[in-house]
Design a protein around this motif. Structure first.
Motif, PDB file in Angstrom:
ATOM      1  N   TYR A  71       0.870  -1.187   0.000  1.00  0.00           N
ATOM      2  CA  TYR A  71       0.000   0.000   0.000  1.00  0.00           C
ATOM      3  C   TYR A  71       0.906   1.236   0.000  1.00  0.00           C
ATOM      4  N   PRO A  72       0.759   2.127  -0.975  1.00  0.00           N
ATOM      5  CA  PRO A  72       1.739   3.209  -1.147  1.00  0.00           C
ATOM      6  C   PRO A  72       1.899   4.154   0.043  1.00  0.00           C
ATOM      7  N   VAL A  73       0.852   4.291   0.879  1.00  0.00           N
ATOM      8  CA  VAL A  73       0.916   5.232   2.011  1.00  0.00           C
ATOM      9  C   VAL A  73       2.146   4.996   2.895  1.00  0.00           C
ATOM     10  N   TYR A  74       2.496   3.729   3.142  1.00  0.00           N
ATOM     11  CA  TYR A  74       3.594   3.416   4.075  1.00  0.00           C
ATOM     12  C   TYR A  74       4.904   4.085   3.626  1.00  0.00           C
ATOM     13  N   ARG A  75       5.213   3.926   2.350  1.00  0.00           N
ATOM     14  CA  ARG A  75       6.510   4.456   1.903  1.00  0.00           C
ATOM     15  C   ARG A  75       6.446   5.946   1.626  1.00  0.00           C
ATOM     16  N   THR A  76       5.299   6.418   1.104  1.00  0.00           N
ATOM     17  CA  THR A  76       5.210   7.832   0.742  1.00  0.00           C
ATOM     18  C   THR A  76       5.356   8.715   1.980  1.00  0.00           C
ATOM     19  N   HIS A  77       4.630   8.379   3.051  1.00  0.00           N
ATOM     20  CA  HIS A  77       4.725   9.218   4.254  1.00  0.00           C
ATOM     21  C   HIS A  77       6.061   9.048   4.964  1.00  0.00           C
TER      22      HIS A  77
END
Ligand SMILES: *Cc1c(COP(=O)(O)O)cnc(C)c1O
Length: 390
Positions: free
Chosen positions: A127-133
């Motif tokens: 899920y992209p949220v983990y790395r983006t934030h």
């Protein structure tokens, strides 16, 4: 206009841009495009939740600012649900927090823990949220490859000692988006032992715990001994109750972590609309909930079996997932994720997500979401059979 903050440059380029452009082109040609791209339930929110919302919205007390941490009644309902469904009991006052959708909490817990230079262990694909934030907060994502030969579970023994020592957070998400993989109790115990050894907070994203098939029941990270010392778990009403638009979820677990997340949240948002929380209480406590979810899962299972059969018929190596509503399908030889997704769009008018959008280890796969009615799914499979030579 001033330049936006340099941290925005750390957000990876939008990987769907090219597919989106082609999709618009294909639609402009008059093609009736079928999207198997989005993970958003197509069915409505159940009646018992909508009825509770109608009642809640009539109460003027609900029109004022909510409690930022969630109403006590919502947190109690969340903790009771957790005890009933998974076993462990949490204190609603100190070990639970309402969220404006779990995505909000997953993003904010990173801001509560990650200083510039800190390492975060992030599954890839994921899920992209983990790395983006993590990047926005100045941290460094250390990618944990999810490989078919390991059942799409990360190999924690492969994390270098010095990386593990620097790591603050470990993200886990089972049943998994995008691979549909599920975790064993053994794996969770291993993860908890690892987190205790290296002083890491496990952030377990259990958004798909209820979307499971073939008799499989998904566990919680808290099934593992010692998990309460090192873990929080995020749960969402979005998927089990078709409530993605309502924006309601919660987190339970380690009190220190809940309190740290609370500091960010009090200073950012003012909580979710209390009427939405009351509707969510109805979802979590209704005697109709279990039957509703069972029926939803039967719908997804039928779609899953239909899709697996259809994909196999054109030579794709699709296997039925035990959890989530995604099929994670290897692309045929000679293709990349993006080239095969483009082929399906241009030849069959079918949108799927290239696996590479979820990270470099997603390359070689497409994700097929089962959030369309059976007739549309059948039509998509039929078009693939007619127009796509594998
Ligand atoms: C859908 C999803 C969520 C839930 O998001 P909400 O913000 O609660 O709607 C969380 N994690 C993953 C991996 C998801 O796919």
């Amino acid at each position: 206009m001033p330049q936006p903050a340099t941290r925005l440059a750390s957000v990876p380029p939008y990987l769907f841009a090219e597919i989106d452009r082609k999709k618009r082109e294909v639609i402009a040609r008059g093609v009736d495009v079928i999207s198997l791209g989005i993970g958003d339930p197509d069915q409505p929110t159940p009646r018992f939740v909508i009825d509770a919302m109608h009642r809640a919205i009539e109460n003027p007390a609900n029109h004022q600012y909510p409690d930022y941490e969630g109403s006590l009644a919502f947190r109690q309902a969340a903790c009771q649900f957790y005890a009933r469904r998974f076993g462990p009991r949490f204190d609603p006052a100190t070990e639970a927090l309402a969220l404006i959708g779990s995505k909000e909490g997953l993003a904010h817990i990173i801001w509560a823990y990650v200083d510039p230079g800190d390492v975060v262990l992030v599954p890839d694909p994921g899920y992209p949220v983990y790395r983006t934030h993590t990047r926005l907060a100045g941290g460094t994502p250390h990618l944990l490859p999810l490989r078919a030969e390991n059942g799409f579970l990360p190999d924690l023994d492969a994390v270098p000692e010095e990386v593990a020592r620097k790591a603050k957070l470990l993200f886990l998400n089972y049943p998994n988006n995008p691979t549909g993989a599920v975790a064993t109790a053994d794996f969770y115990q291993k993860a908890v032992n690892f987190a205790r050894k290296y002083d890491i907070l496990i952030v377990s994203d259990n958004a798909y715990s209820e979307m499971t098939y073939d008799g499989y029941v998904a566990p919680s990270i808290f099934a593992a001994e010692g998990a309460r010392e090192v873990a929080v778990e995020f749960w969402s009403l979005s998927k089990p109750f078709n409530m993605t638009g309502w924006r309601i979820g919660f987190v339970v677990g380690n009190a220190a972590a809940i309190s740290a997340l609370g500091v960010i949240k009090t200073n950012t948002d003012s909580g979710q609309f209390t009427a939405v929380q009351e509707a969510a209480i109805a979802a979590l406590t209704s005697p109709e909930a279990e039957a509703f979810i069972a029926e939803m899962n039967e719908t997804y299972r039928r779609r899953r079996d239909m899709a697996v059969a259809g994909l196999r018929a054109i030579g794709l190596d699709a296997s039925p997932m035990k959890g989530s509503f995604y099929l994670w399908v290897p692309v045929p030889a000679g293709h990349t994720s993006a080239s095969f997704a483009t082929l399906l769009l241009e030849q069959a008018g079918v949108v799927v997500t290239p696996g590479s959008a979820y990270g470099e280890h997603g390359e070689g796969y497409i994700r097929i979401s089962l959030c369309v009615p059976e007739e549309r799914l059948q039509e998509a499979l039929e078009r693939m059979r007619r127009f796509v030579a594998v």
